[in-house]
Motif scaffolding. Structure first.
Motif, PDB file in Angstrom:
ATOM      1  N   HIS A   1       0.836  -1.205   0.000  1.00 31.25           N
ATOM      2  CA  HIS A   1       0.000   0.000   0.000  1.00 31.25           C
ATOM      3  C   HIS A   1       0.870   1.254   0.000  1.00 31.25           C
ATOM      4  O   HIS A   1       1.928   1.292   0.618  1.00 31.25           O
ATOM      5  CB  HIS A   1      -0.898   0.035   1.241  1.00 31.25           C
TER       6      HIS A   1
ATOM      7  N   ALA B   1       0.849   5.195   1.156  1.00 30.10           N
ATOM      8  CA  ALA B   1       0.148   6.159   2.007  1.00 30.10           C
ATOM      9  C   ALA B   1       0.798   7.532   1.856  1.00 30.10           C
ATOM     10  O   ALA B   1       2.028   7.639   1.856  1.00 30.10           O
ATOM     11  CB  ALA B   1       0.212   5.710   3.470  1.00 30.10           C
TER      12      ALA B   1
ATOM     13  N   ARG C   1      -0.444   4.761  -7.621  1.00 32.93           N
ATOM     14  CA  ARG C   1      -1.646   4.612  -6.793  1.00 32.93           C
ATOM     15  C   ARG C   1      -1.406   5.239  -5.426  1.00 32.93           C
ATOM     16  O   ARG C   1      -0.265   5.337  -4.958  1.00 32.93           O
ATOM     17  CB  ARG C   1      -1.981   3.136  -6.596  1.00 32.93           C
ATOM     18  N   VAL C   2      -2.477   5.632  -4.792  1.00 37.61           N
ATOM     19  CA  VAL C   2      -2.418   6.037  -3.380  1.00 37.61           C
ATOM     20  C   VAL C   2      -3.560   5.322  -2.675  1.00 37.61           C
ATOM     21  O   VAL C   2      -4.729   5.501  -3.021  1.00 37.61           O
ATOM     22  CB  VAL C   2      -2.538   7.570  -3.209  1.00 37.61           C
ATOM     23  N   ASP C   3      -3.210   4.483  -1.700  1.00 36.53           N
ATOM     24  CA  ASP C   3      -4.220   3.713  -0.963  1.00 36.53           C
ATOM     25  C   ASP C   3      -4.786   4.491   0.220  1.00 36.53           C
ATOM     26  O   ASP C   3      -5.937   4.284   0.603  1.00 36.53           O
ATOM     27  CB  ASP C   3      -3.597   2.412  -0.443  1.00 36.53           C
ATOM     28  N   HIS C   4      -3.948   5.340   0.842  1.00 38.99           N
ATOM     29  CA  HIS C   4      -4.377   6.038   2.055  1.00 38.99           C
ATOM     30  C   HIS C   4      -3.828   7.458   2.029  1.00 38.99           C
ATOM     31  O   HIS C   4      -2.621   7.659   1.800  1.00 38.99           O
ATOM     32  CB  HIS C   4      -3.853   5.325   3.304  1.00 38.99           C
TER      33      HIS C   4
ATOM     34  N   LEU D   1      -5.942   7.812  -6.056  1.00 40.57           N
ATOM     35  CA  LEU D   1      -6.797   7.162  -5.058  1.00 40.57           C
ATOM     36  C   LEU D   1      -7.800   6.240  -5.748  1.00 40.57           C
ATOM     37  O   LEU D   1      -8.119   5.151  -5.250  1.00 40.57           O
ATOM     38  CB  LEU D   1      -7.535   8.219  -4.221  1.00 40.57           C
TER      39      LEU D   1
ATOM     40  N   ALA E   1      -6.326   2.819  -6.515  1.00 45.93           N
ATOM     41  CA  ALA E   1      -6.352   1.917  -5.346  1.00 45.93           C
ATOM     42  C   ALA E   1      -7.789   1.551  -4.987  1.00 45.93           C
ATOM     43  O   ALA E   1      -8.065   0.417  -4.571  1.00 45.93           O
ATOM     44  CB  ALA E   1      -5.660   2.583  -4.161  1.00 45.93           C
ATOM     45  N   GLY E   2      -8.695   2.525  -5.144  1.00 45.33           N
ATOM     46  CA  GLY E   2     -10.102   2.269  -4.824  1.00 45.33           C
ATOM     47  C   GLY E   2     -10.668   1.112  -5.630  1.00 45.33           C
ATOM     48  O   GLY E   2     -11.457   0.312  -5.122  1.00 45.33           O
TER      49      GLY E   2
ATOM     50  N   ALA F   1      -9.613   2.400  -1.002  1.00 45.73           N
ATOM     51  CA  ALA F   1      -8.708   3.479  -0.589  1.00 45.73           C
ATOM     52  C   ALA F   1      -9.391   4.305   0.496  1.00 45.73           C
ATOM     53  O   ALA F   1     -10.601   4.211   0.688  1.00 45.73           O
ATOM     54  CB  ALA F   1      -8.370   4.359  -1.792  1.00 45.73           C
ATOM     55  N   ASP F   2      -8.569   5.097   1.209  1.00 48.94           N
ATOM     56  CA  ASP F   2      -9.083   5.887   2.333  1.00 48.94           C
ATOM     57  C   ASP F   2      -8.534   7.298   2.317  1.00 48.94           C
ATOM     58  O   ASP F   2      -7.350   7.506   2.044  1.00 48.94           O
ATOM     59  CB  ASP F   2      -8.612   5.282   3.672  1.00 48.94           C
TER      60      ASP F   2
ATOM     61  N   ILE G   1     -13.578   4.501  -2.422  1.00 47.15           N
ATOM     62  CA  ILE G   1     -12.784   5.377  -1.538  1.00 47.15           C
ATOM     63  C   ILE G   1     -13.650   5.804  -0.351  1.00 47.15           C
ATOM     64  O   ILE G   1     -14.746   6.348  -0.531  1.00 47.15           O
ATOM     65  CB  ILE G   1     -12.283   6.637  -2.283  1.00 47.15           C
TER      66      ILE G   1
END
Ligand SMILES: NC(=O)c1ccc[n+]([C@@H]2O[C@H](COP(=O)([O-])OP(=O)(O)OC[C@H]3O[C@@H](n4cnc5c(N)ncnc54)[C@H](OP(=O)(O)O)[C@@H]3O)[C@@H](O)[C@H]2O)c1
Length: 257
Positions: free
Chosen positions: A19, A21, A94-97, A140, A143-144, A149-150, A192
């Motif tokens: 992941h 972040a 990607r960005v997961d968080h 996001l 990753a979503g 994602a968050d 997300i």
């Protein structure tokens, strides 16, 4: 979809390895504690802050199995933000968080308050997280669509009910809460989640300064700890994608004020 093993915890269901972040305010306080926690949990953490010396210290303190990459960035500088986001997207895809913990604080009764302070808090507390989120949405969404994602926004009790002398800061916290609530409805369908944490007094460099300004003895052990908030963020982002926490209120249990 990730399925929680029978009898397992959220951490078993959603490990952070692989992941990415992005943590703002990572050079101090809550952002710092959370950046370290997520790297220790296995994530690749892009740790944003302005103070180079503190970012260097953070990089040295980080423990694996994840990776912590300090990045110097003034979030109110649109060009610099665009450059960093382009680089992050090109390198990681990607960005997961995304944790928003950066921000500015000033207090004064309206009679004595400065409009320059109002502008500075608007820029750091509302416009900057809005703009960074907007630019990171494509990453996001990647990753979503691949597990979820968050976006987690560190807000304040002042974002729920404003006290005397905090009109400017509280207005920014109400504004960013509204942004979170609106955004959630736009992007839940993309996988997300959006969470707001309304925090009471937390033992950080900012709070130490506030106590000094109030002429009160600083007793950090009576306050929420930055690591308590890191625990909460870690829990929130590891929830299986079937569940979303939208809003949490965290108060110091020992009630020192
Ligand atoms: N501590 C509390 O009691 C408390 C209570 C309620 C809510 N909160 C919220 O929790 C969040 C974190 O608070 P904290 O106590 O950890 O604060 P802190 O120790 O003062 O840290 C603030 C962070 O924000 C960064 N920052 C400020 N302006 C920035 C800008 N323009 N560009 C990039 N980074 C910027 C600072 O970076 P540099 O130092 O590198 O400049 C620092 O890393 C804030 O949003 C705050 O409102 C805190």
């Amino acid at each position: 979809m990730t399925v929680r093993p029978a009898g397992g915890t959220a951490a078993d269901a959603v490990p952070l390895a692989g992941h990415v972040a992005v943590v703002t305010g990572a050079s101090s306080g809550i952002g710092r504690a959370t950046a370290l926690r997520l790297a220790a949990g296995g994530a690749t953490v892009l740790a944003l802050g302005r103070d180079q010396a503190r970012l260097d210290g953070l990089g040295k303190e980080a423990r694996g199995p994840g990776t912590l990459l300090p990045i110097r960035l003034d979030l109110t500088d649109d060009t610099a933000v665009a450059d960093v986001v382009a680089d992050v997207t090109a390198r990681h895809g990607r960005v997961d968080h995304l944790l928003h913990s950066a921000g500015a604080y000033a207090s004064a009764r309206v009679d004595a308050a400065s409009l320059a302070d109002l502008d500075a808090q608007y820029l750091a507390n509302v416009r900057a997280p809005y703009a960074l989120t907007q630019r990171l949405l494509p990453a996001l969404r990647v990753a979503g669509a691949d597990g979820g994602a968050d976006i987690v926004i560190v807000n304040s009790t002042q974002g729920v009910r404003a006290g005397a002398g905090t009109g400017q800061f509280a207005a920014t916290q109400h504004a960013i809460r509204a942004f979170a609530d609106s955004l959630r409805q736009e992007i839940n369908a993309d996988g997300i989640r959006v969470a707001t944490i309304h925090l009471g007094r937390t033992a950080t460099p900012r709070q130490e300064t506030i106590y000094a300004r109030e002429g009160r003895k600083y007793a950090p052990a009576l306050l929420i700890q930055a690591d308590d908030v890191a625990d909460l963020v870690d829990y929130l982002i590891r929830l299986p994608p079937t569940a979303e926490i939208t809003e949490l209120h965290l108060r110091p249990a020992k009630k020192s004020y």
